[in-house]
Motif scaffolding. Structure first.
Motif, short mmCIF file in Angstrom:
data_model
loop_
_atom_site.label_atom_id
_atom_site.label_comp_id
_atom_site.label_asym_id
_atom_site.label_seq_id
_atom_site.Cartn_x
_atom_site.Cartn_y
_atom_site.Cartn_z
N VAL A 137 0.87 -1.17 0.00
CA VAL A 137 0.00 0.00 0.00
C VAL A 137 0.91 1.22 0.00
O VAL A 137 1.82 1.33 0.84
N VAL A 138 0.70 2.10 -0.95
CA VAL A 138 1.49 3.34 -1.02
C VAL A 138 0.56 4.53 -0.78
O VAL A 138 -0.57 4.55 -1.26
N VAL A 139 1.07 5.47 0.00
CA VAL A 139 0.29 6.66 0.35
C VAL A 139 1.16 7.88 0.09
O VAL A 139 2.29 7.94 0.56
N LEU A 140 0.61 8.81 -0.66
CA LEU A 140 1.29 10.07 -0.95
C LEU A 140 0.45 11.19 -0.35
O LEU A 140 -0.73 11.34 -0.68
N ASP A 141 1.04 11.92 0.58
CA ASP A 141 0.37 13.05 1.23
C ASP A 141 0.97 14.34 0.73
O ASP A 141 2.20 14.49 0.70
N SER A 142 0.10 15.30 0.41
CA SER A 142 0.56 16.61 -0.04
C SER A 142 0.54 17.59 1.13
O SER A 142 -0.45 17.70 1.85
N ALA A 143 1.64 18.31 1.28
CA ALA A 143 1.72 19.41 2.24
C ALA A 143 2.00 20.71 1.49
O ALA A 143 2.35 21.71 2.09
N ALA A 144 1.85 20.67 0.18
CA ALA A 144 2.15 21.82 -0.67
C ALA A 144 1.02 22.84 -0.62
O ALA A 144 -0.12 22.51 -0.29
N ASP A 145 1.35 24.07 -0.96
CA ASP A 145 0.35 25.14 -1.02
C ASP A 145 -0.48 25.08 -2.30
O ASP A 145 -1.58 25.61 -2.35
N GLY A 146 0.07 24.46 -3.33
CA GLY A 146 -0.61 24.35 -4.60
C GLY A 146 -0.70 22.89 -5.01
O GLY A 146 -0.19 22.00 -4.33
N PRO A 147 -1.35 22.61 -6.14
CA PRO A 147 -1.50 21.23 -6.59
C PRO A 147 -0.17 20.61 -7.04
O PRO A 147 0.68 21.28 -7.62
N LEU A 148 -0.02 19.33 -6.73
CA LEU A 148 1.13 18.54 -7.18
C LEU A 148 0.65 17.57 -8.24
O LEU A 148 -0.49 17.11 -8.20
N CYS A 149 1.52 17.24 -9.17
CA CYS A 149 1.19 16.28 -10.22
C CYS A 149 2.25 15.20 -10.29
O CYS A 149 3.40 15.41 -9.90
N ARG A 161 -3.28 14.15 -10.37
CA ARG A 161 -3.25 15.45 -9.69
C ARG A 161 -3.57 15.26 -8.21
O ARG A 161 -4.50 14.55 -7.86
N LEU A 162 -2.82 15.95 -7.37
CA LEU A 162 -2.98 15.88 -5.93
C LEU A 162 -3.16 17.31 -5.42
O LEU A 162 -2.24 18.13 -5.52
N GLU A 163 -4.34 17.62 -4.92
CA GLU A 163 -4.63 18.97 -4.44
C GLU A 163 -3.95 19.20 -3.08
O GLU A 163 -3.61 18.25 -2.38
N PRO A 164 -3.78 20.46 -2.69
CA PRO A 164 -3.16 20.76 -1.39
C PRO A 164 -3.87 20.04 -0.24
O PRO A 164 -5.10 20.04 -0.17
N GLY A 165 -3.09 19.37 0.61
CA GLY A 165 -3.65 18.65 1.75
C GLY A 165 -4.27 17.31 1.42
O GLY A 165 -4.69 16.58 2.31
N GLN A 166 -4.32 16.94 0.16
CA GLN A 166 -4.95 15.69 -0.26
C GLN A 166 -4.02 14.50 -0.05
O GLN A 166 -2.80 14.64 -0.06
N THR A 167 -4.63 13.33 0.14
CA THR A 167 -3.90 12.07 0.25
C THR A 167 -4.28 11.19 -0.92
O THR A 167 -5.45 11.05 -1.24
N LEU A 168 -3.28 10.61 -1.54
CA LEU A 168 -3.48 9.70 -2.66
C LEU A 168 -3.02 8.31 -2.22
O LEU A 168 -1.91 8.15 -1.73
N ARG A 169 -3.89 7.32 -2.36
CA ARG A 169 -3.59 5.94 -1.95
C ARG A 169 -3.68 5.03 -3.17
O ARG A 169 -4.53 5.20 -4.03
#
Length: 143
Positions: free
Chosen positions: A43-55, A102-110
């Motif tokens: 299981v892989v989890v990517l958490d964003s702490a960025a102010d803007g969207p990450l791709c 696309r990963l929005e600010p504060g979003q978690t991708l699993r």
């Protein structure tokens, strides 16, 4: 001579128009990988702490069935028999890439990466020395 001058000018302008991806700072995201041996997957989890969207490029993130349709050299499963890379299910070529996740600010991708993406899931599950290296290279989205 005029054609040579035009060609030289075009060669200088084309790279100037190309956009450079700006890699995300390490403080702007975190990645965790958990081995679920009974389920024969990671299981892989990517958490964003960025102010803007990450791709991420679609090619570098697993799809729903836990595979990488075109393979992904970045993922390496280390086993007692040596390193394994995910097998490619298809051999498509997407000029300019196959899209983005696309990963929005504060979003978690699993997502999950199935043992079967690397070979025989039963053999991999029985290998106590298995470990997955899954580097993720997000970049700041253009739009």
């Amino acid at each position: 001579m005029k054609k040579l001058l035009v060609a030289a000018l075009l060669c200088m302008l084309i790279p100037a128009c190309a956009t450079q991806l700006r890699r995300a700072d390490s403080k702007d995201f975190s990645v965790s990988v958990t081995d679920r041996a009974t389920e024969k997957r990671y299981v892989v989890v990517l958490d964003s702490a960025a102010d803007g969207p990450l791709c991420l490029s679609m090619e570098s993130w697993p799809i729903e069935n836990g595979s990488f349709p075109m393979g992904y050299e970045g993922a390496v499963l280390t086993t007692t028999n040596g390193p394994l890379h995910p097998k490619a299910a298809m051999t498509a070529y997407c000029p300019g890439g196959c899209g983005e996740v696309r990963l929005e600010p504060g979003q978690t991708l699993r997502a999950s990466i199935a043992y079967a993406a690397f070979g025989d899931a039963e053999v991999i599950a029985a290998d106590a020395a298995r470990s997955l290296s899954f580097p993720v290279y997000p970049y700041y989205c253009e739009r």
